[in-house]
Design a protein around this motif. Structure first.
Motif, PDB file in Angstrom:
ATOM      1  N   LYS A 175      -2.381  -2.069   1.325  1.00 45.22           N
ATOM      2  CA  LYS A 175      -1.929  -1.042   2.253  1.00 45.22           C
ATOM      3  C   LYS A 175      -0.837  -1.604   3.156  1.00 45.22           C
ATOM      4  CE  LYS A 175      -6.256   1.581   2.366  1.00 45.22           C
ATOM      5  NZ  LYS A 175      -7.389   2.048   3.210  1.00 45.22           N
ATOM      6  N   VAL A 176      -0.065  -0.709   3.744  1.00 45.58           N
ATOM      7  CA  VAL A 176       1.064  -1.122   4.573  1.00 45.58           C
ATOM      8  C   VAL A 176       0.573  -1.959   5.747  1.00 45.58           C
ATOM      9  CG1 VAL A 176       3.039  -0.334   5.910  1.00 45.58           C
ATOM     10  CG2 VAL A 176       2.272   0.995   3.931  1.00 45.58           C
ATOM     11  N   ARG A 177       1.283  -3.069   5.993  1.00 45.20           N
ATOM     12  CA  ARG A 177       0.900  -3.983   7.067  1.00 45.20           C
ATOM     13  C   ARG A 177       2.079  -4.271   7.983  1.00 45.20           C
ATOM     14  NH1 ARG A 177       0.056  -7.906   2.693  1.00 45.20           N
ATOM     15  NH2 ARG A 177       1.179  -6.176   1.741  1.00 45.20           N
ATOM     16  N   PHE A 178       1.761  -4.565   9.237  1.00 47.57           N
ATOM     17  CA  PHE A 178       2.761  -5.083  10.165  1.00 47.57           C
ATOM     18  C   PHE A 178       2.828  -6.594   9.998  1.00 47.57           C
ATOM     19  CE2 PHE A 178       2.001  -1.224  12.873  1.00 47.57           C
ATOM     20  CZ  PHE A 178       3.311  -0.780  12.882  1.00 47.57           C
ATOM     21  N   PHE A 179       4.048  -7.111   9.940  1.00 43.73           N
ATOM     22  CA  PHE A 179       4.278  -8.558   9.908  1.00 43.73           C
ATOM     23  C   PHE A 179       5.134  -8.952  11.105  1.00 43.73           C
ATOM     24  CE2 PHE A 179       2.731  -8.204   5.704  1.00 43.73           C
ATOM     25  CZ  PHE A 179       2.448  -9.478   5.231  1.00 43.73           C
ATOM     26  N   ALA A 180       4.931 -10.168  11.594  1.00 51.13           N
ATOM     27  CA  ALA A 180       5.767 -10.734  12.644  1.00 51.13           C
ATOM     28  C   ALA A 180       6.143 -12.143  12.224  1.00 51.13           C
ATOM     29  CB  ALA A 180       5.040 -10.743  13.985  1.00 51.13           C
ATOM     30  N   ARG A 181       7.420 -12.371  12.034  1.00 52.07           N
ATOM     31  CA  ARG A 181       7.930 -13.676  11.601  1.00 52.07           C
ATOM     32  C   ARG A 181       7.274 -14.134  10.302  1.00 52.07           C
ATOM     33  NH1 ARG A 181       6.114 -13.326  16.354  1.00 52.07           N
ATOM     34  NH2 ARG A 181       7.566 -12.903  18.053  1.00 52.07           N
ATOM     35  N   GLY A 182       7.100 -13.190   9.399  1.00 52.73           N
ATOM     36  CA  GLY A 182       6.566 -13.527   8.086  1.00 52.73           C
ATOM     37  C   GLY A 182       5.067 -13.643   8.018  1.00 52.73           C
ATOM     38  N   ARG A 183       4.361 -13.398   9.132  1.00 53.49           N
ATOM     39  CA  ARG A 183       2.900 -13.476   9.145  1.00 53.49           C
ATOM     40  C   ARG A 183       2.317 -12.078   9.377  1.00 53.49           C
ATOM     41  NH1 ARG A 183       6.139 -17.994  10.375  1.00 53.49           N
ATOM     42  NH2 ARG A 183       4.880 -19.896  10.479  1.00 53.49           N
ATOM     43  N   ARG A 184       1.288 -11.773   8.643  1.00 54.78           N
ATOM     44  CA  ARG A 184       0.641 -10.481   8.827  1.00 54.78           C
ATOM     45  C   ARG A 184      -0.010 -10.401  10.205  1.00 54.78           C
ATOM     46  NH1 ARG A 184      -4.940  -9.469   5.907  1.00 54.78           N
ATOM     47  NH2 ARG A 184      -5.383 -11.107   7.413  1.00 54.78           N
ATOM     48  N   TRP A 223      -0.385   6.419   6.421  1.00 56.34           N
ATOM     49  CA  TRP A 223      -0.503   4.964   6.429  1.00 56.34           C
ATOM     50  C   TRP A 223      -1.755   4.463   5.724  1.00 56.34           C
ATOM     51  CZ3 TRP A 223       4.046   3.296   7.381  1.00 56.34           C
ATOM     52  CH2 TRP A 223       4.873   3.994   8.253  1.00 56.34           C
ATOM     53  N   GLY A 224      -2.739   5.331   5.523  1.00 61.77           N
ATOM     54  CA  GLY A 224      -3.933   4.936   4.779  1.00 61.77           C
ATOM     55  C   GLY A 224      -3.917   5.400   3.336  1.00 61.77           C
ATOM     56  N   HIS A 225      -2.810   6.003   2.909  1.00 59.86           N
ATOM     57  CA  HIS A 225      -2.747   6.510   1.536  1.00 59.86           C
ATOM     58  C   HIS A 225      -2.798   5.344   0.549  1.00 59.86           C
ATOM     59  CE1 HIS A 225      -1.481   8.731  -2.004  1.00 59.86           C
ATOM     60  NE2 HIS A 225      -1.612   9.861  -1.318  1.00 59.86           N
ATOM     61  N   PRO A 226      -3.681   5.421  -0.475  1.00 63.00           N
ATOM     62  CA  PRO A 226      -3.841   4.284  -1.391  1.00 63.00           C
ATOM     63  C   PRO A 226      -2.623   4.001  -2.263  1.00 63.00           C
ATOM     64  CG  PRO A 226      -5.081   6.185  -2.170  1.00 63.00           C
ATOM     65  CD  PRO A 226      -4.605   6.530  -0.797  1.00 63.00           C
ATOM     66  N   HIS A 227      -1.644   4.908  -2.270  1.00 62.24           N
ATOM     67  CA  HIS A 227      -0.449   4.689  -3.083  1.00 62.24           C
ATOM     68  C   HIS A 227       0.764   4.283  -2.244  1.00 62.24           C
ATOM     69  CE1 HIS A 227      -2.009   6.324  -6.982  1.00 62.24           C
ATOM     70  NE2 HIS A 227      -2.906   6.796  -6.140  1.00 62.24           N
ATOM     71  N   LEU A 228       0.577   4.127  -0.929  1.00 64.83           N
ATOM     72  CA  LEU A 228       1.663   3.645  -0.083  1.00 64.83           C
ATOM     73  C   LEU A 228       1.444   2.170   0.201  1.00 64.83           C
ATOM     74  CD1 LEU A 228       4.231   4.353   1.516  1.00 64.83           C
ATOM     75  CD2 LEU A 228       2.752   4.793   3.499  1.00 64.83           C
ATOM     76  N   LEU A 229       2.372   1.349  -0.239  1.00 62.31           N
ATOM     77  CA  LEU A 229       2.254  -0.104  -0.134  1.00 62.31           C
ATOM     78  C   LEU A 229       3.420  -0.658   0.676  1.00 62.31           C
ATOM     79  CD1 LEU A 229       1.752  -0.764  -3.955  1.00 62.31           C
ATOM     80  CD2 LEU A 229       0.009  -0.027  -2.333  1.00 62.31           C
ATOM     81  N   GLY A 230       3.320  -1.953   1.018  1.00 60.02           N
ATOM     82  CA  GLY A 230       4.462  -2.635   1.606  1.00 60.02           C
ATOM     83  C   GLY A 230       4.199  -3.192   2.989  1.00 60.02           C
ATOM     84  N   TYR A 231       5.291  -3.408   3.737  1.00 61.07           N
ATOM     85  CA  TYR A 231       5.153  -4.042   5.047  1.00 61.07           C
ATOM     86  C   TYR A 231       6.282  -3.602   5.969  1.00 61.07           C
ATOM     87  CZ  TYR A 231       8.749  -7.220   3.234  1.00 61.07           C
ATOM     88  OH  TYR A 231       9.897  -7.746   2.705  1.00 61.07           O
ATOM     89  N   ILE A 232       6.049  -3.819   7.259  1.00 61.84           N
ATOM     90  CA  ILE A 232       7.065  -3.603   8.292  1.00 61.84           C
ATOM     91  C   ILE A 232       7.160  -4.896   9.084  1.00 61.84           C
ATOM     92  CG2 ILE A 232       7.718  -2.266  10.325  1.00 61.84           C
ATOM     93  CD1 ILE A 232       6.015   0.033   9.213  1.00 61.84           C
ATOM     94  N   GLU A 233       8.304  -5.555   8.990  1.00 64.83           N
ATOM     95  CA  GLU A 233       8.551  -6.789   9.729  1.00 64.83           C
ATOM     96  C   GLU A 233       9.141  -6.425  11.086  1.00 64.83           C
ATOM     97  OE1 GLU A 233       8.860  -9.964  11.461  1.00 64.83           O
ATOM     98  OE2 GLU A 233       8.224 -10.397   9.407  1.00 64.83           O
TER      99      GLU A 233
END
Length: 590
Positions: free
Chosen positions: A275-284, A305-315
């Motif tokens: 699921k989509v995650r927040f990252f800061a300086r390359g760390r989740r 944001w909880g949809h099982p088909h939405l993936l990735g990250y926000i740095e």
């Protein structure tokens, strides 16, 4: 309200201050040890604690990376070694190591990290090395810097005073270079070690440091003593079909421009744990849905944001700072601006996910059609065998089975023939029912995929081709009829059409906010009831075996409904697992 503060009470305060020989106050903590241990208890898992020490190794490696034109000068290795028998975990790296001054600061300067002001590393407070206190009574640091001795420092969570300073260790540091750091935590408290394994730690590393693992010359491994070395690898979004969303947000905050990278994917399949995650300086930092400060302001919340088909990250970069445990962000104006910008992306994401949900819905109903066909086929075959037994028994006694019809071959399933097809209404009194057509060119002639089959009376079939038919199943949105009534179901040409637009169906065929179907007991009972009406109606019509007593007719109806419901139940649970696991057996990373 009249104040109770008087000059006399002020004089008492002044006298108290004079007794301390101080004109100002100094903030002091009466029990630093208890406070430090309490802060550590904010960590919720052993794996999350271990990430602090892997993170420290990566921070040390980052210094090398930045000083060498954004490349590691040598192969950086970080090892996590699990000793399950003794409940010990070792984290070892071959980076720069620590000088004696740095080791001393771990004890004497808690909360004052030397990493402050370095935008490329994640440490801010110096509390991370004390996270062990939540799960284990002790920790040992062994380190070697190129300009210092091979040193060792032991800490215990119940010690505050008289802690032994770093000691010199004789021998070689246990890595392929002459420098590095080794941290040994444990023995872990039993309750904190129950779920720790090489697999669980590897999984956490891959989620927590996903963005760094793709760098050349960086290798993180996890090993359980006696087991194989497991290499941590970055997730490959390119292996998935779907739509990529890549945007860079430019946020002007405090007279400075901040960059936020949005890297998302609407995948055609679900990938657990991505699921989509927040990252800061390359760390989740955390999954977006777990950041309460954000999700409470989101418009669509878990629907996006909880949809099982939405993936990735926000740095998020530097516009926000994480809290002590680095699983949320500090409350600042920068955080507010960041959230507003991200929420601005939700409408487009929602539209893309709604389209996927509709396709998902069609797929789930198509799979359900297949299940119903197969189950009806099996039950019709059982009925055929039962009627055949009755026919044989009737012939042995010189009698014929009820209805005067006989069965041969096929796999069961009532049909109409031209002599008996009268049409009529069924579907619980809400729909028209046309029996399967006996026309030689129609669907009733020959095998219907997935449907049951019952042949015409063989005594009338001699000299002409056998005519077979059975039921097909179709889920469709049926409009109201001319009288404005919404039909629950419809039978035409051997196809049982179940109306997905009927309120009773919609109440039972539910979907999660993320678009996943819910195959529940209520749906199972509704389908059994609806399908059985058409099945039994055609059964009686074909074989002239309708009971004379109405209570017996209703009893047979209920009996078949229960049989169908029982046969459907295990298939529905299988369907639920099918869609929960990404709709196909070969989903990546399963």
């Amino acid at each position: 309200m009249v104040s109770t503060f008087t000059p006399r009470s002020q004089s008492a305060i002044d006298r108290a201050i004079e007794r301390t020989n101080a004109k100002t106050l100094t903030l002091r903590i009466a029990d630093e040890l208890s406070l430090l241990n309490e802060i550590a208890r904010r960590y919720e898992s052993s794996e999350r604690i271990l990430m602090e020490f892997v993170d420290n190794a990566l921070d040390d490696a980052e210094e090398l990376y930045q000083a060498n034109a954004l490349a590691y000068p040598h192969a950086v290795r970080i090892e996590v070694i699990i000793d399950s028998a003794r409940r010990l975990v070792t984290i070892r790296d071959n980076c720069r190591g620590m000088r004696v001054e740095r080791l001393i600061r771990i004890v004497e300067n808690v909360g004052d990290s030397t990493k402050k002001g370095l935008t490329w590393v994640n440490g801010r407070f110096g509390f991370g090395v004390h996270s062990f206190r939540a799960a284990a009574p002790s920790i040992r640091f062994r380190t070697k810097h190129k300009d210092g001795d091979f040193l060792e420092l032991d800490l215990r969570r119940d010690e505050r005073d008289n802690i032994a300073p770093p000691a010199v260790v004789h021998g070689d540091f246990p890595t392929d270079t002459t420098t590095g750091t080794e941290v040994v935590i444990g023995p872990f408290d039993v309750e904190w070690f129950e779920a720790v394994s090489a697999a669980s730690v590897k999984k956490e590393i891959e989620r927590h440091f996903e963005r760094l693992l793709s760098r050349p010359n960086l290798m993180i491994t996890v090993t359980e003593l006696g087991g194989e070395v497991q290499l941590c690898q970055p997730f490959d979004y390119g292996q998935l079909s779907g739509t990529d969303i890549e945007e860079t947000l430019y946020l002007d905050y405090g007279d400075q421009l901040y960059l936020v990278e949005v890297r998302l994917k609407v995948s055609t399949v679900e990938v657990p744990g991505q699921k989509v995650r927040f990252f800061a300086r390359g760390r989740r930092i955390n999954e977006v849905t777990e950041i309460k400060s954000f999700i409470s302001k989101s418009i669509y919340r878990t629907g996006v944001w909880g949809h099982p088909h939405l993936l990735g990250y926000i740095e998020v970069g530097e516009i926000v700072k994480p809290v002590i445990t680095r699983d949320d962000f500090q409350r600042t104006a920068g955080r507010t601006q960041l959230y507003q910008e991200i929420i601005g992306l939700e409408a487009n994401l929602k539209e893309m996910l709604d389209n996927l949900n509709e396709a998902h819905r069609d797929t789930s109903l198509a799979r359900l059609e297949d299940v119903l066909r197969d189950v009806l086929k099996d039950l019709a075959h059982e009925d055929q065998m039962r009627l055949r037994s009755e026919l044989v028994a009737g012939n042995e006694t010189g009698k014929q089975a009820d209805g005067g019809s006989a069965l041969t071959g096929g796999e069961g399933g009532p049909i109409n023939d031209t002599s008996t097809d009268k049409g009529g209404d069924s579907g619980m009194g809400e729909g028209d029912t046309d029996g399967p057509s006996p026309d030689a060119d129609g669907p009733a002639n020959g095998h219907r995929t997935g449907g049951g089959q019952i042949e015409d009376d063989p005594s009338q079939a001699l000299g002409r081709p056998r005519k077979r038919s059975g039921f097909d199943i179709s889920f469709r949105d049926l409009p109201p009829n001319s009288e404005g009534r919404v039909r629950r179901s419809h039978l035409v040409d051997g196809i049982i059409i179940i109306n997905t637009n009927h309120q009773h169906f919609k109440e039972r065929m539910q979907f999660t906010r993320q678009g996943q179907p819910k195959f529940n007991e209520r749906l199972c009972g509704y389908l059994a009831m609806t399908v059985s009406i058409h099945y039994k109606d055609q059964y009686y019509l074909k074989y002239h075996s309708q009971p004379e007593q109405r209570d017996q007719l209703f009893d047979e109806q209920v009996d078949f409904t229960c049989r169908l419901e029982q046969a459907l139940r295990p298939h529905l649970s299988t369907l639920q697992e099918y869609f929960a696991n990404g709709q196909r057996e070969d989903s990546p990373n399963e």
